[in-house]
Design a protein around this motif. Sequence first.
Motif, PDB file in Angstrom:
ATOM      1  N   UNK A   1      27.826  21.118  15.217  1.00 29.00           N
ATOM      2  CA  UNK A   1      26.557  20.587  15.714  1.00 29.00           C
ATOM      3  C   UNK A   1      25.822  19.848  14.605  1.00 29.00           C
ATOM      4  N   UNK A   2      25.810  20.393  13.380  1.00 23.89           N
ATOM      5  CA  UNK A   2      25.122  19.746  12.276  1.00 23.89           C
ATOM      6  C   UNK A   2      25.803  18.449  11.875  1.00 23.89           C
ATOM      7  N   UNK A   3      27.130  18.414  11.868  1.00 20.99           N
ATOM      8  CA  UNK A   3      27.848  17.168  11.565  1.00 20.99           C
ATOM      9  C   UNK A   3      27.505  16.105  12.606  1.00 20.99           C
ATOM     10  N   UNK A   4      27.533  16.494  13.874  1.00 25.58           N
ATOM     11  CA  UNK A   4      27.169  15.593  14.970  1.00 25.58           C
ATOM     12  C   UNK A   4      25.763  15.036  14.757  1.00 25.58           C
ATOM     13  N   UNK A   5      24.840  15.888  14.359  1.00 27.86           N
ATOM     14  CA  UNK A   5      23.440  15.497  14.160  1.00 27.86           C
ATOM     15  C   UNK A   5      23.305  14.514  13.003  1.00 27.86           C
ATOM     16  N   UNK A   6      23.940  14.799  11.893  1.00 32.43           N
ATOM     17  CA  UNK A   6      23.861  13.939  10.710  1.00 32.43           C
ATOM     18  C   UNK A   6      24.501  12.582  10.987  1.00 32.43           C
ATOM     19  N   UNK A   7      25.650  12.579  11.643  1.00 31.22           N
ATOM     20  CA  UNK A   7      26.326  11.314  11.969  1.00 31.22           C
ATOM     21  C   UNK A   7      25.433  10.436  12.833  1.00 31.22           C
ATOM     22  N   UNK A   8      24.779  11.023  13.809  1.00 32.70           N
ATOM     23  CA  UNK A   8      23.895  10.233  14.673  1.00 32.70           C
ATOM     24  C   UNK A   8      22.679   9.712  13.922  1.00 32.70           C
ATOM     25  N   UNK A   9      22.168  10.480  12.971  1.00 28.90           N
ATOM     26  CA  UNK A   9      21.064  10.002  12.140  1.00 28.90           C
ATOM     27  C   UNK A   9      21.500   8.782  11.326  1.00 28.90           C
ATOM     28  N   UNK A  10      22.691   8.846  10.756  1.00 25.46           N
ATOM     29  CA  UNK A  10      23.212   7.727   9.969  1.00 25.46           C
ATOM     30  C   UNK A  10      23.449   6.497  10.843  1.00 25.46           C
ATOM     31  N   UNK A  11      23.957   6.704  12.051  1.00 27.22           N
ATOM     32  CA  UNK A  11      24.161   5.584  12.978  1.00 27.22           C
ATOM     33  C   UNK A  11      22.822   4.932  13.311  1.00 27.22           C
ATOM     34  N   UNK A  12      21.808   5.743  13.566  1.00 31.33           N
ATOM     35  CA  UNK A  12      20.478   5.207  13.901  1.00 31.33           C
ATOM     36  C   UNK A  12      19.934   4.349  12.762  1.00 31.33           C
ATOM     37  N   UNK A  13      20.019   4.845  11.541  1.00 29.40           N
ATOM     38  CA  UNK A  13      19.513   4.092  10.386  1.00 29.40           C
ATOM     39  C   UNK A  13      20.316   2.799  10.202  1.00 29.40           C
ATOM     40  N   UNK A  14      21.636   2.862  10.366  1.00 30.64           N
ATOM     41  CA  UNK A  14      22.482   1.680  10.218  1.00 30.64           C
ATOM     42  C   UNK A  14      22.155   0.620  11.270  1.00 30.64           C
ATOM     43  N   UNK A  15      21.942   1.058  12.502  1.00 37.51           N
ATOM     44  CA  UNK A  15      21.590   0.119  13.574  1.00 37.51           C
ATOM     45  C   UNK A  15      20.226  -0.506  13.299  1.00 37.51           C
ATOM     46  N   UNK A  16      19.275   0.313  12.844  1.00 38.75           N
ATOM     47  CA  UNK A  16      17.947  -0.211  12.517  1.00 38.75           C
ATOM     48  C   UNK A  16      18.039  -1.265  11.418  1.00 38.75           C
ATOM     49  N   UNK A  17      18.903  -1.031  10.441  1.00 42.09           N
ATOM     50  CA  UNK A  17      19.112  -1.995   9.351  1.00 42.09           C
ATOM     51  C   UNK A  17      19.620  -3.324   9.902  1.00 42.09           C
ATOM     52  N   UNK A  18      20.494  -3.262  10.908  1.00 43.18           N
ATOM     53  CA  UNK A  18      21.058  -4.480  11.492  1.00 43.18           C
ATOM     54  C   UNK A  18      20.049  -5.232  12.360  1.00 43.18           C
ATOM     55  N   UNK A  19      19.002  -4.545  12.793  1.00 44.56           N
ATOM     56  CA  UNK A  19      18.013  -5.194  13.668  1.00 44.56           C
ATOM     57  C   UNK A  19      17.065  -6.065  12.846  1.00 44.56           C
ATOM     58  N   UNK A  20      16.307  -5.467  11.961  1.00 47.60           N
ATOM     59  CA  UNK A  20      15.422  -6.217  11.057  1.00 47.60           C
ATOM     60  C   UNK A  20      14.811  -5.268  10.018  1.00 47.60           C
ATOM     61  N   UNK A  21      14.212  -5.795   8.955  1.00 50.09           N
ATOM     62  CA  UNK A  21      13.676  -4.937   7.882  1.00 50.09           C
ATOM     63  C   UNK A  21      12.613  -3.943   8.350  1.00 50.09           C
ATOM     64  N   UNK A  22      11.743  -4.348   9.268  1.00 47.99           N
ATOM     65  CA  UNK A  22      10.706  -3.424   9.742  1.00 47.99           C
ATOM     66  C   UNK A  22      11.329  -2.262  10.503  1.00 47.99           C
ATOM     67  N   UNK A  23      12.310  -2.555  11.347  1.00 49.73           N
ATOM     68  CA  UNK A  23      13.006  -1.491  12.079  1.00 49.73           C
ATOM     69  C   UNK A  23      13.663  -0.516  11.111  1.00 49.73           C
ATOM     70  N   UNK A  24      14.271  -1.051  10.046  1.00 51.03           N
ATOM     71  CA  UNK A  24      14.912  -0.190   9.045  1.00 51.03           C
ATOM     72  C   UNK A  24      13.879   0.687   8.340  1.00 51.03           C
ATOM     73  N   UNK A  25      12.755   0.107   7.953  1.00 49.91           N
ATOM     74  CA  UNK A  25      11.708   0.872   7.264  1.00 49.91           C
ATOM     75  C   UNK A  25      11.152   1.978   8.152  1.00 49.91           C
ATOM     76  N   UNK A  26      11.022   1.692   9.447  1.00 55.12           N
ATOM     77  CA  UNK A  26      10.454   2.676  10.376  1.00 55.12           C
ATOM     78  C   UNK A  26      11.470   3.736  10.800  1.00 55.12           C
ATOM     79  N   UNK A  27      12.752   3.490  10.565  1.00 55.12           N
ATOM     80  CA  UNK A  27      13.777   4.422  11.046  1.00 55.12           C
ATOM     81  C   UNK A  27      13.639   5.800  10.398  1.00 55.12           C
ATOM     82  N   UNK A  28      13.202   5.855   9.156  1.00 48.92           N
ATOM     83  CA  UNK A  28      13.098   7.142   8.452  1.00 48.92           C
ATOM     84  C   UNK A  28      11.940   8.003   8.961  1.00 48.92           C
TER      85      UNK A  28
END
Length: 286
Positions: free
Chosen positions: A91-118
Motif C-alpha cells: 500500500x505504501x509503495x502504491x501511495x508513493x508511486x502515485x505521488x511521484x506520478x502526480x508531481x511528474x505530470x504537474x511538471x509536464x503541465x506548467x511551472x505553476x502546476x509543478x510548484x502547487x503539486x507539493x
Amino acid sequence: MKRYISKLRDFNELVMFEHSIFSLPFIFIAMIVAADGWFGFWLLILGVFAAVSARNFAMGLNRFADRDIDALNPRTASRPNVDGRLDASSIMIFTVVNALVFVAVAYMINPLAFALSFPILGVLGSYSYFKRFSSLAHIVLGLSLGLAPIAGVVAVSAEITPWSVMLSLGVIFWVAGFDLLYSLQDMEFDKEKGLHSIPSMYGSEATLLLSSLFHILTIIFWALFVWVAELNFFAYLAVLFSTVMLGYEHYLVRKDFTKIDRAFFTVNGYLGVVFFFLIIFDKVLL
C-alpha cells in the motif's frame, strides 16, 4: 496472469476508483471554462493522470493510516488493507508511486502546476490523520476535492481566477456536506473509539443541519461561479439541477439512514456528471 489481475482488483477496491466521478467532472469544468471550449487532447490526458494519481495517493495513504481503525469497524473490516489481501508495504509503495506520478505530470503541465503539486499533496495527505484529533476532517476532505477546479484552471491558463475560486468553494462545501451525511453510518463507532467526527460529537440532528447549511453554501458559490464566469442558460440550469439533487439527497437520508450509500454514491455521482455536460452545452451551443 490471474494473480496480477486479482491484485489489480484489490488495488481498485482499495482506492475505489469509480469514486473519481466526484472530482473529475469539476477539473474538466474548470478546464473548459478557462479554455472557453475544448482545451486539447494533451491536457485531457495529463488532467486524467493528475486527477487519478492524486486521488490514488490520497486514498492509498488513507487506507494505510486507517488500517487499525478499519480492522475494528464491521463496515470496513473486509477492505483489502485489513483482510490480508494487501500488506502495508504494498500500500505504501502504491501511495508513493502515485505521488511521484502526480508531481511528474504537474511538471509536464506548467511551472505553476509543478510548484502547487507539493502543497496539494500535503493537503491530500493531511485528511488521513485529521479525524484522530479534529472534527474539521470533513472540511479537509472537502478542501482535498475542492482543489480540483483550481488545478484545472492552472493547467489551462497558469493562473487562479476568481470564478475558479467560487467553483472550488462550492465543491468544498458540497463534499464536506455529503461526507457529514456519510459519516452518520459510523456515528456510534466513532463515539466508542474517540474519533473526532461531527456526528459522534454533536449527534445526528446537528449533523443534518450543518450538512444542509453546507449544501446551501454550495449552491450559492456555484451560482456565483456561473455569474462571475459570465456563463449562460445551461450553466444556470446546472446549478438548478444541483439544487434539486442535493435536496433529494437530504430527503433520502432523513427518511432512512440505510439510504446513505444511495444518497452518497448515486445522487452525487449524477450531480457531477450532469453539471459537467451542461457546462459543455453552455460553451458549445451558446
